[in-house]
Design an enzyme around this catalytic site. Structure first.
Site: not given
Length: 303
Positions: A27, A39-40, A183, A188, A223-224, A254
């Site tokens: 737990k 949401g985007g 983008k 992706e 690219l993070g 986003d």
């Protein structure tokens, strides 16, 4: 300033919390819980509102969670228009494990939507008369792969500039629909082209090929920690990420998309547009919860 409308077909109430340790079968006691509208396109609209843009978020909403989503948007001062669906808006959960500095994200698939509900979204977009339209986020169950493509073509025919930030078949089907910007993240982009892109040369060639095919006027790849890449007919630009202490990554892409759209709508140069995107992304990851960049912080990164 241009009016920017966003559409989110599969929004969420984003719940974030932290736990001392996440252990299977135990737990897990959590604390510091927050609720954000997510949401985007919702996140994009929230950032645009923070930047002082006239915007409206169009969202498919259902059930008590859909009502809660609209309440959260209203509390943030984000103009929104809910299109009702029979199903319930999903709840996404992020748990930060303090002991390992690890983030666990649980993302339900969301409600099944109908053709009539999607048609209501298309009608709403016509009524909103946007200068710029941002179609962002995953397609819900029941939505054809060409949903964004159809909406983009209709908006472009009315003179709106269209930005798409999605993935998978929805992104592939939308290419060549008169888009001002897409983008994708690196992952992706790899899914889109069907292969790994292990280095800068491979990434550069992939986006050049997409540009040459008429996929979009601009392709921005997040690219993070490596920063971002922007490809246009004028060339290809890479900029490094802004070094910050990251506390949460939900909605950072986003924020990047929102700031880039805002800059494009202002007529900024491609380099300045990419810098705004990186600044907003960095400002976002400095906070917990979903997409909480502050304009003052974004602007500070631009000085």
């Amino acid at each position: 300033m241009s009016r920017i409308v966003t559409l989110t077909l599969n929004p969420a109430v984003d719940v974030a919390c932290e736990a001392d340790s996440v252990i299977p079968g135990h737990k897990i006691r959590t604390r510091n819980e927050t609720h954000d509208p997510g949401g985007g396109g919702v996140n994009v609209a929230r950032v645009l509102r923070e930047l002082g843009v006239e915007t409206r978020a169009i969202v498919l909403t259902g059930g008590v969670t859909g009502s809660h989503l609209l309440e959260l948007l209203a509390a943030e001062g984000v103009p929104a228009r809910g299109i009702p669906v029979n199903g319930s808006t999903r709840i996404c959960t992020t748990v930060h494990d303090i002991s390992t500095a690890t983030e666990y994200r649980f993302v339900p698939e969301g409600p099944l939507v109908t053709a009539a509900e999607l048609a209501a979204c298309a009608t709403a977009l016509i009524e909103e008369q946007a200068d710029w339209l941002v179609l962002s986020g995953s397609l819900p169950r029941g939505a054809p792969a060409d949903t964004y493509a159809s909406l983009a073509r209709a908006a472009a025919a009315r003179g709106a500039r269209v930005v798409i930030d999605t993935s998978g078949p929805g992104l592939g089907a939308a290419l060549g629909s008169g888009l001002a910007l897409i983008k994708p993240s690196l992952r992706e982009l790899e899914t889109l082209v069907g292969k790994k892109l292990p280095d800068e040369a491979a990434q550069d060639q992939a986006v050049r090929n997409l540009l040459d095919s008429g996929a979009a006027e601009r392709i921005a790849v997040s690219l993070g920690a490596e920063g971002a890449l922007l490809a246009t007919s004028g060339g290809l630009l890479r900029l490094p990420a802004i070094a910050v202490q990251a506390r949460g990554a939900v909605g950072a892409g986003d924020c990047f998309c929102a700031a880039m759209t805002w800059a494009l709508a202002r007529g900024e140069s491609d380099e300045c547009t990419l810098r705004w995107g990186l600044a907003a992304g960095a400002a976002s990851v400095m906070n917990t919860g979903t997409a909480h960049p502050r304009r003052s912080v974004i602007e500070a990164f631009m000085t």
